[in-house]
Design an enzyme around this catalytic site. Structure first.
Site, short mmCIF file in Angstrom:
data_model
loop_
_atom_site.label_atom_id
_atom_site.label_comp_id
_atom_site.label_asym_id
_atom_site.label_seq_id
_atom_site.Cartn_x
_atom_site.Cartn_y
_atom_site.Cartn_z
N LYS A 127 -78.53 -10.49 -41.35
CA LYS A 127 -77.17 -10.27 -40.60
C LYS A 127 -76.93 -8.81 -40.30
O LYS A 127 -76.34 -8.49 -39.26
CB LYS A 127 -75.92 -10.52 -41.62
CG LYS A 127 -75.80 -11.95 -41.82
CD LYS A 127 -74.50 -12.31 -42.69
CE LYS A 127 -74.29 -13.90 -42.74
NZ LYS A 127 -72.94 -14.21 -43.43
N ASP A 134 -67.66 -14.67 -39.39
CA ASP A 134 -67.38 -14.80 -40.68
C ASP A 134 -66.04 -14.40 -41.12
O ASP A 134 -65.15 -15.04 -42.14
CB ASP A 134 -68.41 -14.06 -41.66
CG ASP A 134 -69.48 -14.77 -41.93
OD1 ASP A 134 -69.82 -16.06 -41.74
OD2 ASP A 134 -70.55 -14.00 -42.12
N THR A 145 -73.29 -3.96 -59.97
CA THR A 145 -74.00 -2.63 -59.81
C THR A 145 -72.77 -1.73 -59.30
O THR A 145 -72.36 -1.87 -58.31
CB THR A 145 -74.92 -2.63 -58.81
OG1 THR A 145 -75.90 -3.71 -59.22
CG2 THR A 145 -75.93 -1.39 -58.61
N TYR A 194 -69.77 -22.61 -50.88
CA TYR A 194 -69.35 -23.63 -50.63
C TYR A 194 -70.04 -24.97 -51.22
O TYR A 194 -69.87 -26.14 -50.81
CB TYR A 194 -69.43 -23.82 -48.93
CG TYR A 194 -70.82 -23.78 -48.40
CD1 TYR A 194 -71.27 -22.59 -47.99
CD2 TYR A 194 -71.50 -24.82 -48.47
CE1 TYR A 194 -72.52 -22.29 -47.16
CE2 TYR A 194 -72.78 -24.52 -47.89
CZ TYR A 194 -73.24 -23.55 -47.11
OH TYR A 194 -74.40 -23.30 -46.49
#
Ligand code: NAP
Length: 270
Positions: free
Chosen positions: A66, A102, A150, A212
């Site tokens: 991405k 998104d 983290t 999902y």
């Protein structure tokens, strides 16, 4: 024939081919087909350089490409530029445009809830959390906490984007209006029986799990027991694909027809 597809690694779990091919058929596109390509990072550049030879007109882009995809695009939308991540690459008049759908996918179910939400806690600080953060800001939810296994990653995002960070061990002390899971805990496979929240969910109005598959996840099942409003990642997934499909074809498909199709044809077989 015009070719569309998704690139990522791994990719076998993706529902995108089923959804886009269903939509092509539903809207009568006999000349379009959608394929899944498992592309490792070392092969990304070579793959992208040859798209025109294969009549590829549009791509969905997922983990781990991405961010890297931006350097291939000839044009980057202001949103993808701002987030520094794109999940769509589409060829318009010979120009490859990188876009991020998104954020649209994430905020659509929240806008439809029509609830006043003032605080949010995001679990996870990976790629998907960036679209979630931007979406929450767009919805004017300004008190945003982030927690990550983290801690340094959550701290970095908090510093860069004006959020508050909370340690993974202490996160359950918060009672945000909305809790959003962006970690893979609860996802089908080795994480399916895991839950990213180890306390009750009293006082939390909305629980949104962007996973999902399965639907619902363990977290969403738990949230229902506490009468929280729940949103599944399947809703986000369909909405982000809907906007992507519009970029590919100029047309759109019905959210509810798509939901029905995926629920009856895809999940039942698993
Ligand atoms: P990513 O960049 O790999 O980030 C994963 C995040 O989860 C990191 O913050 C990581 O923490 C954390 N994590 C991983 N394993 C963990 C564990 N065992 N315990 C606690 N935290 C853990 O992945 P992503 O791109 O953000 O995607 C995350 C999830 O969102 C995936 O399940 C993906 O399928 C889903 N997603 C759904 C949609 C949709 O349309 N519904 C869209 C995009 C993504 P560390 O920093 O400590 O490693």
């Amino acid at each position: 024939m015009q070719i569309y597809g998704i690139i990522g690694h791994p990719i076998s779990h993706s529902l995108s081919p089923a959804l886009h091919n269903w939509a092509f058929k539903k809207l009568g596109y006999k000349d379009k087909v959608y394929i899944a390509w498992d592309i490792i990072p070392e092969n990304l550049e070579r793959f992208l350089q040859n798209l025109d030879i294969f009549q590829v007109k549009g791509l969905s882009v997922t983990i781990p490409h991405k961010q890297n995809i931006l350097s291939f695009a000839q044009k980057i939308s202001p949103l993808a530029q701002k987030i520094q991540a794109a999940n769509t690459l589409v060829c318009h008049n010979g120009i490859w445009l990188a876009e991020n759908t998104d954020v649209y996918g994430f905020i659509q179910p929240l806008q439809q809830l029509n609830m006043k939400l003032q605080s949010a806690l995001i679990l996870g600080a990976g790629g998907a959390s960036l679209a979630v953060i931007y979406g929450l800001k767009k919805l004017k939810i300004n008190k945003i906490y982030i927690s990550n296994r983290t801690m340094s990653k959550a701290r970095q995002l908090a510093k860069n984007l004006g959020l508050k960070e909370i340690s993974w061990e202490n996160k359950e002390k918060l009672r945000p209006d909305i809790l959003i899971n962006t970690t893979p805990l609860g996802m089908s496979g080795k994480w399916q029986n895991k839950i990213p929240w180890n306390a009750d969910l009293k006082g939390i109005k909305v629980v949104y799990d962007i996973i999902y598959n399965p639907n619902p996840t363990l977290l969403l099942k738990q949230a229902k027991k506490f009468n929280c409003t729940t949103i599944s990642g399947l809703e986000m997934f369909i909405y982000q694909a809907q906007q992507q499909f519009k970029l590919f074809t100029g047309q759109t498909f019905s959210f509810y027809d798509a939901l029905n199709y995926l629920n009856t044809n895809t999940f039942q077989r698993k």
